[in-house]
Design an enzyme around this catalytic site. Structure first.
Site, PDB file in Angstrom:
ATOM      1  N   GLU A  28       0.391  53.690 -69.049  1.00 47.03           N
ATOM      2  CA  GLU A  28       1.284  53.981 -67.916  1.00 47.03           C
ATOM      3  C   GLU A  28       1.646  52.692 -67.215  1.00 47.03           C
ATOM      4  O   GLU A  28       0.782  51.839 -66.989  1.00 47.03           O
ATOM      5  CB  GLU A  28       0.609  54.869 -66.855  1.00 47.03           C
ATOM      6  N   TYR A  63       0.007  49.492 -62.253  1.00 45.34           N
ATOM      7  CA  TYR A  63       1.267  49.568 -61.525  1.00 45.34           C
ATOM      8  C   TYR A  63       1.580  48.334 -60.703  1.00 45.34           C
ATOM      9  O   TYR A  63       2.729  47.987 -60.522  1.00 45.34           O
ATOM     10  CB  TYR A  63       1.252  50.807 -60.608  1.00 45.34           C
ATOM     11  N   TRP A  71       5.933  55.103 -67.197  1.00 45.19           N
ATOM     12  CA  TRP A  71       5.746  56.296 -66.363  1.00 45.19           C
ATOM     13  C   TRP A  71       6.964  56.410 -65.482  1.00 45.19           C
ATOM     14  O   TRP A  71       7.192  55.520 -64.690  1.00 45.19           O
ATOM     15  CB  TRP A  71       4.471  56.189 -65.494  1.00 45.19           C
ATOM     16  N   GLU A 127       4.834  64.487 -58.041  1.00 42.24           N
ATOM     17  CA  GLU A 127       4.045  63.265 -57.843  1.00 42.24           C
ATOM     18  C   GLU A 127       2.845  63.574 -56.925  1.00 42.24           C
ATOM     19  O   GLU A 127       2.688  62.998 -55.856  1.00 42.24           O
ATOM     20  CB  GLU A 127       4.945  62.150 -57.307  1.00 42.24           C
ATOM     21  N   TRP A 128       2.030  64.543 -57.348  1.00 42.63           N
ATOM     22  CA  TRP A 128       0.767  64.873 -56.676  1.00 42.63           C
ATOM     23  C   TRP A 128       0.946  65.034 -55.167  1.00 42.63           C
ATOM     24  O   TRP A 128       1.824  65.789 -54.747  1.00 42.63           O
ATOM     25  CB  TRP A 128      -0.296  63.826 -57.051  1.00 42.63           C
ATOM     26  N   ARG A 149       3.594  60.249 -74.794  1.00 34.11           N
ATOM     27  CA  ARG A 149       2.268  60.546 -74.262  1.00 34.11           C
ATOM     28  C   ARG A 149       2.376  61.737 -73.322  1.00 34.11           C
ATOM     29  O   ARG A 149       3.123  61.696 -72.339  1.00 34.11           O
ATOM     30  CB  ARG A 149       1.713  59.334 -73.509  1.00 34.11           C
ATOM     31  N   HIS A 192      -5.736  65.358 -67.576  1.00 26.26           N
ATOM     32  CA  HIS A 192      -4.984  64.622 -66.562  1.00 26.26           C
ATOM     33  C   HIS A 192      -5.055  65.413 -65.256  1.00 26.26           C
ATOM     34  O   HIS A 192      -4.047  65.895 -64.746  1.00 26.26           O
ATOM     35  CB  HIS A 192      -3.540  64.400 -67.027  1.00 26.26           C
ATOM     36  N   GLN A 218       2.319  67.885 -63.860  1.00 33.05           N
ATOM     37  CA  GLN A 218       3.450  67.258 -63.189  1.00 33.05           C
ATOM     38  C   GLN A 218       4.802  67.715 -63.723  1.00 33.05           C
ATOM     39  O   GLN A 218       5.815  67.550 -63.044  1.00 33.05           O
ATOM     40  CB  GLN A 218       3.332  65.733 -63.291  1.00 33.05           C
ATOM     41  N   ASN A 223      -7.781  60.697 -67.927  1.00 36.37           N
ATOM     42  CA  ASN A 223      -6.819  59.820 -67.296  1.00 36.37           C
ATOM     43  C   ASN A 223      -7.365  59.398 -65.948  1.00 36.37           C
ATOM     44  O   ASN A 223      -7.645  60.243 -65.090  1.00 36.37           O
ATOM     45  CB  ASN A 223      -5.498  60.552 -67.091  1.00 36.37           C
ATOM     46  N   GLU A 224      -7.530  58.128 -65.755  1.00 38.44           N
ATOM     47  CA  GLU A 224      -7.807  57.570 -64.435  1.00 38.44           C
ATOM     48  C   GLU A 224      -8.980  58.203 -63.703  1.00 38.44           C
ATOM     49  O   GLU A 224      -8.817  58.829 -62.654  1.00 38.44           O
ATOM     50  CB  GLU A 224      -6.551  57.676 -63.570  1.00 38.44           C
ATOM     51  N   ASN A 263      -3.679  51.988 -67.468  1.00 36.17           N
ATOM     52  CA  ASN A 263      -2.629  52.419 -66.546  1.00 36.17           C
ATOM     53  C   ASN A 263      -2.592  51.405 -65.426  1.00 36.17           C
ATOM     54  O   ASN A 263      -3.614  51.181 -64.759  1.00 36.17           O
ATOM     55  CB  ASN A 263      -2.971  53.776 -65.909  1.00 36.17           C
TER      56      ASN A 263
HETATM   57  C1  PNW Z   1      -1.053  57.654 -61.771  1.00 34.21           C
HETATM   58  N1  PNW Z   1      -2.972  54.683 -56.355  1.00 34.21           N
HETATM   59  O1  PNW Z   1      -1.614  57.979 -60.560  1.00 34.21           O
HETATM   60  C2  PNW Z   1      -1.131  58.931 -62.575  1.00 34.21           C
HETATM   61  O2  PNW Z   1      -1.710  58.805 -63.843  1.00 34.21           O
HETATM   62  C3  PNW Z   1       0.149  59.667 -62.647  1.00 34.21           C
HETATM   63  O3  PNW Z   1      -0.130  61.025 -62.820  1.00 34.21           O
HETATM   64  C4  PNW Z   1       0.997  59.378 -61.425  1.00 34.21           C
HETATM   65  O4  PNW Z   1       2.137  60.153 -61.349  1.00 34.21           O
HETATM   66  C5  PNW Z   1       1.348  57.897 -61.472  1.00 34.21           C
HETATM   67  O5  PNW Z   1       0.181  57.103 -61.566  1.00 34.21           O
HETATM   68  C6  PNW Z   1       2.171  57.400 -60.295  1.00 34.21           C
HETATM   69  O6  PNW Z   1       1.457  57.553 -59.103  1.00 34.21           O
HETATM   70  C7  PNW Z   1      -1.915  57.096 -59.567  1.00 34.21           C
HETATM   71  O7  PNW Z   1      -3.088  55.200 -55.233  1.00 34.21           O
HETATM   72  C8  PNW Z   1      -2.040  57.628 -58.310  1.00 34.21           C
HETATM   73  O8  PNW Z   1      -3.191  53.461 -56.539  1.00 34.21           O
HETATM   74  C9  PNW Z   1      -2.397  56.828 -57.254  1.00 34.21           C
HETATM   75  C10 PNW Z   1      -2.627  55.491 -57.460  1.00 34.21           C
HETATM   76  C11 PNW Z   1      -2.493  54.944 -58.727  1.00 34.21           C
HETATM   77  C12 PNW Z   1      -2.136  55.757 -59.781  1.00 34.21           C
END
Ligand code: PNW
Length: 554
Positions: A381, A317, A431, A438-439, A82, A128, A25, A175-176, A315
């Site tokens: 995160e 959100y 984060w 952002e993917w 990190r 990651h 990223q 990661n995840e 992690n």
């Molecule tokens: C995480 N969802 O990804 C990743 O660890 C990071 O690389 C990324 O940039 C960050 O969160 C913000 O998106 C996610 O769809 C991607 O719920 C998608 C999801 C959750 C986390």
């Protein structure tokens, strides 16, 4: 909840706080110094795979600008950083019999040394999502059990080459894994993009592949941990664990089926990985839902998997309201919504559809995880993307009110969970340090607490960074020296340039920006330097006492 806190409530001095990033990223420079391709290199270039059609070839150019990024971390005064290591920089073709790339090792070695020189604790993620492309081509990557030995070999090289100097790092294996399995091999939105949906992908089977991938991720993690504990831990003194993504799931209302639905959502999002690793088996609901499609561990494997992670890497959100129904196995046949029964929204909407701000949910999840898995929690995160930030002029983007609110809420939760609920939380990483790739969202969704102007690569602290740094400065105990009482502590502070000041700066230069942006502002170099100085001062009375004692009692 914050209202219960007294001003003396502080986190311990060894609480690790800072920022998180990931190699693909931020680094860019995808074809230099012998790096092999990762699965994201080509995937991000395929039409329609990223929202803005952009790839990771440059990103935030951090492969070249890493020293400036560390200057930024120093200015922020963080305790820890990190970051992740790109497997294909270390072993370009990825496999256990493939050559090791010294230039790649040197890059991360220099980064680790520089962090240590600055007194910043490296918090390293081994994987990651940027799998070496060659391993995907060779045997389908995470779909094959071959990956377990290749991953363990890669981990071993990292322990051997970086572990000697990193006494206090926490090694994260994956990661995840939910995202790798479901988004990469089920929904097909992340690399390698496999799915049963033929409009998305010519190959893939969403009914089986994600569960196979998840299984192999757990095994690779577990065998890497076994190796670390057997061969490295005693001499290197590190801590090893996995980071899982997972958001709080709350019942939509108090009907029994929706209460059960919320538990099913947690079982699939979190329990799928956490239950085998911490409790020794897949959740009953997952076994029931998937039947034979869920691979099973042999007793020998289970012995390695169970207890393999020394902490819970978290992690998180957002929070979802859960209604029973639908046939989406990836959510436990549960429907998610942010709209309450009375029509109100759970919280403030972020730029991405899946994220609303709801601190109470974060607190509930911390309590749920601590109670269920009984492990110290490292929040690795947590962050927020302000709606439409990419369309704002820089000065407006820097006044990121909604992100400030997000961190206000969640930092208060950290303190309340530690002080009032007794949850053992050891770290908190926002984060992200920078806006970055952002993917599937490309560069449109911005999660940074530091704004990046992608034309010039200049970095500008947002209001959220200022809030965040100040909050930890005020809510973390200063490191105690043996007899510090008489010694005045050095103030720890960062005065960061104001948003207004920076916005007026000339953006044509590509120099790193934080100090340059507003020359009249004094940037007090924080924490680590000052703290070190104050530690030395604080030790003087002790040294004198010891000397006196020796002198008197030869
Ligand atoms: C995480 N969802 O990804 C990743 O660890 C990071 O690389 C990324 O940039 C960050 O969160 C913000 O998106 C996610 O769809 C991607 O719920 C998608 C999801 C959750 C986390």
């Amino acid at each position: 909840m914050a209202s219960h806190q007294s001003l003396t409530d502080k986190l311990p001095s060894d609480f690790l706080w800072g920022f998180a990033t990931a190699s693909f990223q931020i680094e860019g420079s995808t074809d230099v110094d012998g790096r092999g391709k990762s699965i994201w290199d080509d995937f991000s270039k395929l039409p329609g795979k990223t929202l803005d059609g952009r790839d990771g070839d440059v990103a935030t150019d951090s492969y070249n600008r890493w020293k400036e990024d560390l200057d930024l971390l120093t200015q922020y005064g963080v305790k820890s950083y990190r970051f992740s290591i790109a497997w294909s920089r270390i072993i370009p073709l990825g496999g256990r019999n493939d050559p090791v790339n010294e230039a790649g090792i040197q890059f991360y070695s220099n980064l680790i040394d520089a962090l240590l020189e600055r007194g910043i604790v490296p918090f390293v993620t081994l994987y990651h999502w940027d799998l070496p492309q060659a391993l995907y081509e060779r045997y389908g990557g995470w779909l094959s059990r071959e990956i377990i030995d290749d991953y363990v070999n890669y981990a071993k090289i990292c322990f051997e080459r970086f572990g000697d100097r990193v006494k206090y790092w926490c090694v994260l294996t994956h990661n995840e894994p939910w995202c790798i399995s479901i988004l990469g091999h089920g929904r097909g939105v992340f690399a390698p993009g496999r799915s049963s949906d033929r409009t998305r992908s010519p190959e893939g089977d969403s009914s089986t592949e994600p569960w196979i991938v998840g299984h192999n991720l757990i095994l690779a993690h577990a065998y890497a941990c076994k190796l670390y504990r057997e061969e490295f831990k005693a001499k290197q003194g590190g801590t090893i664990g996995i980071t899982l993504n997972g958001d709080m799931a709350l019942p939509y209302d108090d009907s029994p089926e929706n209460i059960t639905a919320a538990q099913h959502a947690l079982d699939v999002a979190i329990g799928w990985f956490a239950d085998p690793i911490y409790l020794g088996d897949y959740p009953a609901f997952l076994k029931e839902m998937l039947g034979d499609r869920l691979p099973r561990f042999t007793p020998e494997e289970l012995a390695v998997v169970t207890g393999s992670s020394e902490f819970y890497g978290m992690n998180t959100y957002t929070t979802n309201l859960c209604k029973a129904g639908g046939d989406d196995e990836f959510q436990g046949k549960v429907e998610y919504t942010f709209t309450r029964p009375d029509g109100t929204q759970l919280g403030t909407q972020a730029h991405c559809a899946w994220l609303q701000d709801y601190p109470e949910g974060f607190r509930q999840l911390l309590n749920y995880l601590y109670k269920r898995y009984s492990k110290p929690i490292y929040v690795t995160e947590n962050g927020f993307a302000v709606k439409d930030e990419h369309n704002m002029p820089v000065e407006q983007a820097l006044a990121d009110h909604d992100r400030v609110q997000y961190f206000k809420g969640n930092t208060a939760v950290i303190l309340a969970a530690v002080k009032e609920d007794g949850v053992d939380i050891r770290s908190y990483f926002a984060w992200s340090l920078l806006d970055n790739f952002e993917w599937a969202d490309g560069y449109i969704t911005r999660f940074g607490l530091t704004y990046v102007d992608y034309e010039t690569q200049k970095r500008y602290p947002k209001d959220s960074a200022k809030f965040y740094v100040q909050w930890f400065k005020e809510h973390t105990e200063v490191e105690e020296a043996p007899q510090p009482a008489e010694v005045p502590q050095q103030p720890q502070s960062v005065d960061l340039p104001s948003a207004d000041g920076e916005a007026k700066q000339d953006s044509s230069s590509s120099s790193p920006t934080v100090e340059a942006a507003e020359p009249t502002t004094t940037v007090k170099r924080v924490a680590n330097g000052d703290a070190a100085a104050s530690k030395v001062c604080a030790c003087i009375p002790t040294i004198l006492t010891v000397l006196t004692h020796l002198y008197r009692h030869p």
